[in-house]
Structure formats: structure tokens, C-alpha cells
Design a protein around this motif. Structure first.
Motif, PDB file in Angstrom:
ATOM      1  N   LYS A 178       0.827  -1.201   0.000  1.00  0.00           N
ATOM      2  CA  LYS A 178       0.000   0.000   0.000  1.00  0.00           C
ATOM      3  C   LYS A 178       0.869   1.262   0.000  1.00  0.00           C
ATOM      4  CE  LYS A 178      -3.959  -2.039   2.415  1.00  0.00           C
ATOM      5  NZ  LYS A 178      -4.805  -1.967   3.629  1.00  0.00           N
ATOM      6  N   GLY A 179       2.051   1.159   0.613  1.00  0.00           N
ATOM      7  CA  GLY A 179       2.979   2.285   0.605  1.00  0.00           C
ATOM      8  C   GLY A 179       3.474   2.588  -0.787  1.00  0.00           C
ATOM      9  N   TYR A 180       3.805   1.526  -1.547  1.00  0.00           N
ATOM     10  CA  TYR A 180       4.248   1.731  -2.929  1.00  0.00           C
ATOM     11  C   TYR A 180       3.133   2.347  -3.775  1.00  0.00           C
ATOM     12  CZ  TYR A 180       8.704  -0.689  -2.440  1.00  0.00           C
ATOM     13  OH  TYR A 180       9.982  -1.032  -2.077  1.00  0.00           O
ATOM     14  N   ILE A 181       1.911   1.870  -3.573  1.00  0.00           N
ATOM     15  CA  ILE A 181       0.783   2.435  -4.322  1.00  0.00           C
ATOM     16  C   ILE A 181       0.599   3.903  -3.964  1.00  0.00           C
ATOM     17  CG2 ILE A 181      -1.735   2.365  -4.556  1.00  0.00           C
ATOM     18  CD1 ILE A 181      -1.587  -0.663  -4.339  1.00  0.00           C
ATOM     19  N   GLN A 182       0.708   4.226  -2.675  1.00  0.00           N
ATOM     20  CA  GLN A 182       0.550   5.605  -2.239  1.00  0.00           C
ATOM     21  C   GLN A 182       1.602   6.520  -2.859  1.00  0.00           C
ATOM     22  OE1 GLN A 182      -1.036   8.772  -0.808  1.00  0.00           O
ATOM     23  NE2 GLN A 182      -1.939   6.852  -0.086  1.00  0.00           N
ATOM     24  N   LEU A 183       2.851   6.087  -2.853  1.00  0.00           N
ATOM     25  CA  LEU A 183       3.925   6.900  -3.427  1.00  0.00           C
ATOM     26  C   LEU A 183       3.743   7.061  -4.936  1.00  0.00           C
ATOM     27  CD1 LEU A 183       7.103   5.630  -1.525  1.00  0.00           C
ATOM     28  CD2 LEU A 183       5.677   7.623  -1.030  1.00  0.00           C
ATOM     29  N   ALA A 184       3.267   6.011  -5.598  1.00  0.00           N
ATOM     30  CA  ALA A 184       3.027   6.095  -7.042  1.00  0.00           C
ATOM     31  C   ALA A 184       1.935   7.113  -7.342  1.00  0.00           C
ATOM     32  CB  ALA A 184       2.638   4.725  -7.588  1.00  0.00           C
ATOM     33  N   LEU A 185       0.851   7.070  -6.594  1.00  0.00           N
ATOM     34  CA  LEU A 185      -0.257   7.991  -6.832  1.00  0.00           C
ATOM     35  C   LEU A 185       0.149   9.433  -6.580  1.00  0.00           C
ATOM     36  CD1 LEU A 185      -3.211   5.979  -5.242  1.00  0.00           C
ATOM     37  CD2 LEU A 185      -2.733   6.328  -7.676  1.00  0.00           C
ATOM     38  N   ARG A 186       1.069   9.638  -5.643  1.00  0.00           N
ATOM     39  CA  ARG A 186       1.512  11.008  -5.340  1.00  0.00           C
ATOM     40  C   ARG A 186       2.249  11.661  -6.502  1.00  0.00           C
ATOM     41  NH1 ARG A 186       4.220  10.218   0.619  1.00  0.00           N
ATOM     42  NH2 ARG A 186       2.336   9.552   1.751  1.00  0.00           N
ATOM     43  N   THR A 187       2.796  10.845  -7.394  1.00  0.00           N
ATOM     44  CA  THR A 187       3.529  11.423  -8.524  1.00  0.00           C
ATOM     45  C   THR A 187       2.599  12.127  -9.501  1.00  0.00           C
ATOM     46  OG1 THR A 187       3.361   9.456  -9.952  1.00  0.00           O
ATOM     47  CG2 THR A 187       5.203   9.531  -8.382  1.00  0.00           C
ATOM     48  N   GLY A 188       1.312  11.767  -9.501  1.00  0.00           N
ATOM     49  CA  GLY A 188       0.371  12.335 -10.457  1.00  0.00           C
ATOM     50  C   GLY A 188       0.499  11.736 -11.840  1.00  0.00           C
ATOM     51  N   GLN A 189       1.336  10.693 -11.980  1.00  0.00           N
ATOM     52  CA  GLN A 189       1.578  10.075 -13.281  1.00  0.00           C
ATOM     53  C   GLN A 189       0.763   8.800 -13.492  1.00  0.00           C
ATOM     54  OE1 GLN A 189       3.549  11.477 -15.687  1.00  0.00           O
ATOM     55  NE2 GLN A 189       3.700  13.182 -14.242  1.00  0.00           N
ATOM     56  N   TYR A 190       0.148   8.297 -12.420  1.00  0.00           N
ATOM     57  CA  TYR A 190      -0.556   7.023 -12.490  1.00  0.00           C
ATOM     58  C   TYR A 190      -2.065   7.251 -12.458  1.00  0.00           C
ATOM     59  CZ  TYR A 190       3.940   4.804 -11.632  1.00  0.00           C
ATOM     60  OH  TYR A 190       5.243   4.395 -11.733  1.00  0.00           O
ATOM     61  N   LYS A 191      -2.742   6.719 -13.491  1.00  0.00           N
ATOM     62  CA  LYS A 191      -4.205   6.800 -13.549  1.00  0.00           C
ATOM     63  C   LYS A 191      -4.832   5.691 -12.708  1.00  0.00           C
ATOM     64  CE  LYS A 191      -8.065   6.866 -16.844  1.00  0.00           C
ATOM     65  NZ  LYS A 191      -8.438   6.788 -18.287  1.00  0.00           N
ATOM     66  N   ASN A 192      -4.260   4.488 -12.806  1.00  0.00           N
ATOM     67  CA  ASN A 192      -4.723   3.340 -12.032  1.00  0.00           C
ATOM     68  C   ASN A 192      -3.522   2.501 -11.623  1.00  0.00           C
ATOM     69  OD1 ASN A 192      -7.734   3.515 -12.230  1.00  0.00           O
ATOM     70  ND2 ASN A 192      -7.310   3.314 -14.421  1.00  0.00           N
ATOM     71  N   ILE A 193      -3.610   1.895 -10.452  1.00  0.00           N
ATOM     72  CA  ILE A 193      -2.558   0.983 -10.008  1.00  0.00           C
ATOM     73  C   ILE A 193      -3.148   0.050  -8.963  1.00  0.00           C
ATOM     74  CG2 ILE A 193      -1.718   2.671  -8.310  1.00  0.00           C
ATOM     75  CD1 ILE A 193       1.090   1.420  -8.686  1.00  0.00           C
ATOM     76  N   ASN A 194      -2.832  -1.255  -9.082  1.00  0.00           N
ATOM     77  CA  ASN A 194      -3.381  -2.224  -8.127  1.00  0.00           C
ATOM     78  C   ASN A 194      -2.587  -3.520  -8.202  1.00  0.00           C
ATOM     79  OD1 ASN A 194      -5.082  -3.114  -6.127  1.00  0.00           O
ATOM     80  ND2 ASN A 194      -6.784  -3.631  -7.485  1.00  0.00           N
ATOM     81  N   VAL A 195      -2.738  -4.352  -7.184  1.00  0.00           N
ATOM     82  CA  VAL A 195      -2.159  -5.689  -7.160  1.00  0.00           C
ATOM     83  C   VAL A 195      -3.124  -6.575  -6.394  1.00  0.00           C
ATOM     84  CG1 VAL A 195      -0.786  -5.129  -5.100  1.00  0.00           C
ATOM     85  CG2 VAL A 195      -0.157  -7.096  -6.531  1.00  0.00           C
ATOM     86  N   ILE A 196      -3.407  -7.761  -6.940  1.00  0.00           N
ATOM     87  CA  ILE A 196      -4.383  -8.653  -6.318  1.00  0.00           C
ATOM     88  C   ILE A 196      -3.864 -10.089  -6.344  1.00  0.00           C
ATOM     89  CG2 ILE A 196      -6.381  -7.221  -6.921  1.00  0.00           C
ATOM     90  CD1 ILE A 196      -6.966  -9.224  -9.204  1.00  0.00           C
ATOM     91  N   GLU A 197      -4.450 -10.927  -5.475  1.00  0.00           N
ATOM     92  CA  GLU A 197      -4.168 -12.348  -5.519  1.00  0.00           C
ATOM     93  C   GLU A 197      -5.025 -12.988  -6.608  1.00  0.00           C
ATOM     94  OE1 GLU A 197      -6.495 -10.541  -3.417  1.00  0.00           O
ATOM     95  OE2 GLU A 197      -5.476 -11.408  -1.678  1.00  0.00           O
ATOM     96  N   VAL A 198      -4.506 -14.078  -7.161  1.00  0.00           N
ATOM     97  CA  VAL A 198      -5.234 -14.822  -8.193  1.00  0.00           C
ATOM     98  C   VAL A 198      -5.537 -16.208  -7.646  1.00  0.00           C
ATOM     99  CG1 VAL A 198      -5.165 -15.760 -10.526  1.00  0.00           C
ATOM    100  CG2 VAL A 198      -4.074 -13.554 -10.032  1.00  0.00           C
ATOM    101  N   TYR A 199      -6.809 -16.602  -7.753  1.00  0.00           N
ATOM    102  CA  TYR A 199      -7.238 -17.878  -7.192  1.00  0.00           C
ATOM    103  C   TYR A 199      -7.292 -18.975  -8.251  1.00  0.00           C
ATOM    104  CZ  TYR A 199      -8.585 -15.054  -3.162  1.00  0.00           C
ATOM    105  OH  TYR A 199      -8.570 -14.196  -2.088  1.00  0.00           O
ATOM    106  N   GLU A 200      -7.268 -20.186  -7.786  1.00  0.00           N
ATOM    107  CA  GLU A 200      -7.336 -21.359  -8.651  1.00  0.00           C
ATOM    108  C   GLU A 200      -8.559 -21.276  -9.561  1.00  0.00           C
ATOM    109  OE1 GLU A 200      -6.733 -26.149  -8.073  1.00  0.00           O
ATOM    110  OE2 GLU A 200      -7.915 -25.055  -6.585  1.00  0.00           O
ATOM    111  N   GLY A 201      -8.324 -21.435 -10.860  1.00  0.00           N
ATOM    112  CA  GLY A 201      -9.400 -21.419 -11.841  1.00  0.00           C
ATOM    113  C   GLY A 201      -9.644 -20.069 -12.493  1.00  0.00           C
ATOM    114  N   GLU A 202      -8.987 -19.011 -12.000  1.00  0.00           N
ATOM    115  CA  GLU A 202      -9.250 -17.671 -12.526  1.00  0.00           C
ATOM    116  C   GLU A 202      -8.409 -17.318 -13.752  1.00  0.00           C
ATOM    117  OE1 GLU A 202     -10.910 -15.100  -8.728  1.00  0.00           O
ATOM    118  OE2 GLU A 202      -8.764 -14.973  -9.230  1.00  0.00           O
ATOM    119  N   VAL A 203      -7.277 -17.984 -13.966  1.00  0.00           N
ATOM    120  CA  VAL A 203      -6.415 -17.677 -15.116  1.00  0.00           C
ATOM    121  C   VAL A 203      -6.949 -18.381 -16.352  1.00  0.00           C
ATOM    122  CG1 VAL A 203      -4.111 -17.812 -16.104  1.00  0.00           C
ATOM    123  CG2 VAL A 203      -4.384 -17.356 -13.661  1.00  0.00           C
TER     124      VAL A 203
END
Length: 270
Positions: A110-135
Motif C-alpha cells: 500500500k505504501g508503494y501504491i501511495q507513493l506512485a499515486l503522489r507522482t500524479g503520473q498514475y491513472k490506475n494501479i493495483n495488485v491482487i491475488e489470483v485464485y485457482e481457476g481464474e487464469v
């Protein structure tokens, strides 16, 4: 350079505290030194008292941190302060964790996401877990991945996917399988301490940190975060007429970070 004796004399009347810490004084006593208070106030302004109180509360609630060099706790907390990130474990932005007899500064995803958003260069940014069967499909060359969330077969996590889109339209998606995360952990985590109770958070941080470091736009703060993340931080305390002074300049950071704080550090958990 101030000796242990001069440091102790300087803060002897600042509070009682537990005298069983490595240097014989507590983080509360260190925080009460005027030069330490001034440094946090210069960095955080009106938010300094609340942040300093959170550091003291953190140590009071963690017996492992109490056994650490308390100077390293203050130094690690100062890195978080310089990045304007809270160190509340429940928030997940940044942590101060024990590594041997030293405290280490740990970034959260969340810290990395916060610092990225502060730059004003990122429109969207996220990271999620992927579960069995979703790929549904994954191209290892282009790193394009197609997920079908309705295809989830179980709660078993098989990987993690990170994504960002810049305001200029550039997009990047990366996928790390659980096996790749495990290999990274075994290679770079010397103790596994941070992973023990925060596996998902550390896995997400691994993905987003590497994605941003390789493909993203890095501000000075983000470069500093990447460089100091997971390292045992030490700072020099010097004796001057005005009292205890912290030598706070970063070393071994990217040239673009010139002029930032100089900190000497040793490798710890990645």
C-alpha cells in the motif's frame, strides 16, 4: 561522534524507561531529545507528535522491537517519516520490524501504491491475488493475462497480478505464480520474519515493487523506498553544543535522489 556514555548522560533526565535495552535507554527517551523531536517536526510539521507517539506505542506493544537497538528503531521510523507513511501495522503502508538486534524499515504494498499515486503520473494501479481457476490465458512473452473471476474454483491462491496505467496511456500487467513468489522469498528473505504473518501483503509488495522498479515512473521518494526497503538502517548521532544531533543523509541511493538523507544500511529481508 557521541559515545554511549554521552548519549546516556544527555537523556538521563528525559524519562525512566527500561534500562535493559542494548544502549541502556529507550525509544521514548530518544524521542524526548530536542534534536530528534526537531528532526521529526522539520519532516512532518504538525503531524510529528502523533507520528512520534505511534513509534513509542509500536515499540511498547512489540517485545521483539524492545530487544533491538533503539537507535535503529528511531532511524527506521525516520525513513517512514521522510516518506510521510504511517507505521501502524494494521494499515499496511510501512513497518518497523526486528532483524536480529536491529530494527529494519519495511515498505508495504500500500505504501508503494501511495507513493506512485503522489507522482500524479498514475491513472490506475493495483495488485491482487489470483485464485485457482481464474487464469484463462497467460502469454509469458508479452505478460498479457486474461482473468475470469467467475471461474474461481477454490480459495487456493495460485499467484499475484499487478497492474498500472499511466496518464499518458501506457499500461503494464505482470503476473507472478505462487512458485515464483516462493523462489523470490527463499532467495532474498534472510529471516522470513516479515513473511510469517503477512504472506499475502509481502507477496503483493514483491510484485508491485518489481513492476514499478522495472516499468514504472519513479519519483525520488519511490527510488528511496526501493533502496531502503528491507534494510537495517543506522544513522550517526553526533554531540554538538545544542545537544543530540542525527546525521540524516541517504547514501547508496539513486543519483536522482541526491540531496536526500544519507543512511547507512545492511541487507535484511527483501
Amino acid at each position: 561522534m557521541a559515545t554511549n556514555s554521552s548519549l546516556k548522560n544527555q537523556i538521563a533526565n528525559k524519562g525512566n524507561g527500561n534500562q535493559n535495552t542494548p544502549q541502556g535507554y529507550t525509544v521514548k527517551q530518544l524521542m524526548s531529545a530536542s534534536s530528534v523531536k526537531n528532526r521529526f517536526e522539520e519532516t512532518l510539521g504538525k503531524k510529528a507528535p502523533q507520528f512520534m507517539a505511534s513509534v513509542i506505542n509500536l515499540v511498547n506493544g512489540d517485545t521483539n522491537l524492545q530487544k533491538c537497538d533503539q537507535m535503529s528503531v528511531v532511524s527506521s521510523a525516520m525513513v517512514a517519516a521522510a516518506l510521510d507513511l504511517p507505521i501502524d501495522k494494521n494499515l499496511g503502508y510501512a513497518w518497523v520490524v526486528p532483524y536480529g538486534n536491529k530494527a529494519t524499515f519495511q515498505m508495504g504494498y500500500k505504501g508503494y501504491i501511495q507513493l506512485a499515486l503522489r507522482t500524479g503520473q498514475y491513472k490506475n494501479i493495483n495488485v491482487i491475488e489470483v485464485y485457482e481457476g481464474e487464469v484463462k490465458s497467460f502469454n509469458r512473452l508479452t505478460e498479457e493475462i486474461e482473468l475470469e473471476f467467475e471461474g474461481k474454483e477454490s480459495d487456493k491462491v495460485i499467484g499475484y497480478v499487478g497492474y498500472f496505467e499511466l496518464i499518458n496511456g501506457f499500461r503494464k500487467t505482470v503476473y507472478w505464480s505462487k512458485d515464483e513468489i516462493e523462489r523470490h522469498k527463499k532467495r532474498f528473505s534472510k529471516t522470513g520474519f516479515a513473511w510469517k504473518d503477512n504472506y499475502d501483503a509481502m507477496a503483493k509488495k514483491t510484485v508491485i515493487r518489481n513492476m514499478l522498479n522495472k516499468w514504472g515512473i519513479l519519483s525520488i521518494d519511490m527510488q528511496t523506498a526501493v533502496t531502503t526497503d528491507g534494510n537495517a538502517v543506522t544513522q550517526d548521532f553526533e554531540q554538538e553544543d545544542s545537544g543530540l544531533v542525527i546525521d540524516a543523509e541517504f547514501s547508496e541511493v539513486n543519483e536522482a535522489s541526491e540531496g536526500q538523507q544519507e543512511i547507512k544500511f545492511e541487507n535484511a529481508d527483501a
